[in-house]
Design a protein around this motif. Structure first.
Motif, mmCIF file in Angstrom:
data_model
loop_
_atom_site.group_PDB
_atom_site.id
_atom_site.type_symbol
_atom_site.label_atom_id
_atom_site.label_comp_id
_atom_site.label_asym_id
_atom_site.label_seq_id
_atom_site.Cartn_x
_atom_site.Cartn_y
_atom_site.Cartn_z
ATOM 1 N N VAL A 1 1.601 -2.729 -6.833
ATOM 2 C CA VAL A 1 1.095 -2.218 -5.767
ATOM 3 C C VAL A 1 -0.608 -2.457 -5.874
ATOM 4 N N ARG A 2 -0.993 -2.812 -4.648
ATOM 5 C CA ARG A 2 -2.425 -2.748 -4.554
ATOM 6 C C ARG A 2 -3.313 -1.747 -3.863
ATOM 7 N N GLY A 3 -2.395 -1.076 -3.294
ATOM 8 C CA GLY A 3 -3.066 0.226 -2.607
ATOM 9 C C GLY A 3 -2.400 1.600 -2.917
ATOM 10 N N LEU B 1 0.792 -1.212 0.114
ATOM 11 C CA LEU B 1 -0.170 -0.103 0.062
ATOM 12 C C LEU B 1 0.776 1.228 -0.034
ATOM 13 N N VAL B 2 0.839 1.917 -1.068
ATOM 14 C CA VAL B 2 1.650 3.393 -1.068
ATOM 15 C C VAL B 2 0.950 4.394 -0.830
ATOM 16 N N LEU B 3 1.839 5.250 -0.213
ATOM 17 C CA LEU B 3 1.317 6.578 0.517
ATOM 18 C C LEU B 3 1.962 7.756 -0.435
ATOM 19 N N THR B 4 1.206 8.696 -1.112
ATOM 20 C CA THR B 4 1.590 9.413 -2.043
ATOM 21 C C THR B 4 1.025 11.020 -1.795
ATOM 22 N N ALA C 1 -8.515 1.082 6.994
ATOM 23 C CA ALA C 1 -9.273 0.677 6.105
ATOM 24 C C ALA C 1 -8.653 -0.119 4.989
ATOM 25 N N GLY C 2 -7.609 1.188 4.363
ATOM 26 C CA GLY C 2 -7.130 0.444 3.253
ATOM 27 C C GLY C 2 -6.134 -0.861 3.340
ATOM 28 N N VAL C 3 -5.450 -0.689 4.578
ATOM 29 C CA VAL C 3 -4.704 -1.889 5.010
ATOM 30 C C VAL C 3 -5.454 -3.259 5.051
ATOM 31 N N ARG C 4 -6.633 -3.164 5.664
ATOM 32 C CA ARG C 4 -7.487 -4.315 5.733
ATOM 33 C C ARG C 4 -8.068 -4.714 4.392
ATOM 34 N N VAL D 1 -7.068 -0.866 -3.602
ATOM 35 C CA VAL D 1 -7.604 0.400 -3.130
ATOM 36 C C VAL D 1 -6.834 1.599 -3.637
ATOM 37 N N ILE D 2 -7.511 2.285 -4.504
ATOM 38 C CA ILE D 2 -7.012 3.570 -5.009
ATOM 39 C C ILE D 2 -7.986 4.626 -5.059
#
Length: 201
Positions: free
Chosen positions: A98-100, A79-82, A113-116, A124-125
């Motif tokens: 990347v899945r999120g 899950l990437v933060l940007t 919620a994104g991690v779950r 999750v985008i």
């Protein structure tokens, strides 16, 4: 229990992310890092289910690390933060498995919620990011033009760029000229800035 690895180079933000995730009953942070090149070896040792990765990390950027992580520890989803300022990175992120993809100014509850959801196999985008990416479009640069612009970004002269990339000076000038034209820039530094802000580098 969802095992989480957190990679973020800014200590205050990393601490906040770890604290947020640690409040969740179904999550446990098994590793926290401040470098991209430590993600794969640490994940191989700790076997997280989800890696929460900042896109801009020293040593290795988050997307390159995500691609390497997918190959080395396939059971771990990323899950990437940007920031919204780099929508062009979305395509690169998807190519890196990347899945999120969550923007940093999303509400705090969006992270857990994104991690779950990523752990459950969903993608999750952030919808605002999708809209921004569609407006920006895909990169007009070839891979080699992007390589040359990355080197030019640090202010290196043409001959040094040529040496570093094993190209002739004429070829480097050609790539730079094409890149400047394609992104509508005034010069090589302007082209690198435009491409970087769009997420094409």
């Amino acid at each position: 229990m969802i095992r989480v690895l957190v990679a973020e180079d800014m200590h205050l933000i990393r601490g906040a992310l770890v604290a947020l995730l640690s409040l969740e009953d179904d999550m446990r942070v098994v590793a926290e890092l401040d470098r991209g090149d430590e993600i794969v070896p640490t994940a191989a040792a700790t076997l997280p289910d989800v890696a929460v990765v900042d896109i801009d990390l020293p040593g290795m950027d988050g997307l390159t690390a995500a691609g390497a992580l997918h190959d080395a520890v396939p059971g771990c989803r990323t899950l990437v933060l940007t920031g919204l300022s780099q929508p062009g990175l979305l395509l690169r992120a998807l190519q890196a498995h990347v899945r999120g993809f969550i923007v940093k100014d999303a509400p705090a509850e969006a992270l857990a919620a994104g991690v779950r959801r990523v752990h459950a196999g969903e993608r999750v985008i952030d919808p605002d990011l999708i809209a921004a990416a569609l407006e920006t479009g895909t990169s007009p640069l070839t891979a080699r033009e992007a390589d040359v612009l990355r080197e030019a970004e640090s202010g290196l002269p043409t001959d040094q760029i040529a040496t570093r990339l094993s190209l002739s000076g004429a070829t480097v000038r050609n790539y730079l000229s094409n890149a400047i034209s394609k992104v509508g820039a005034h010069n090589r530094i302007d082209a690198a800035r435009i491409a970087r802000n769009a997420g094409w580098l």
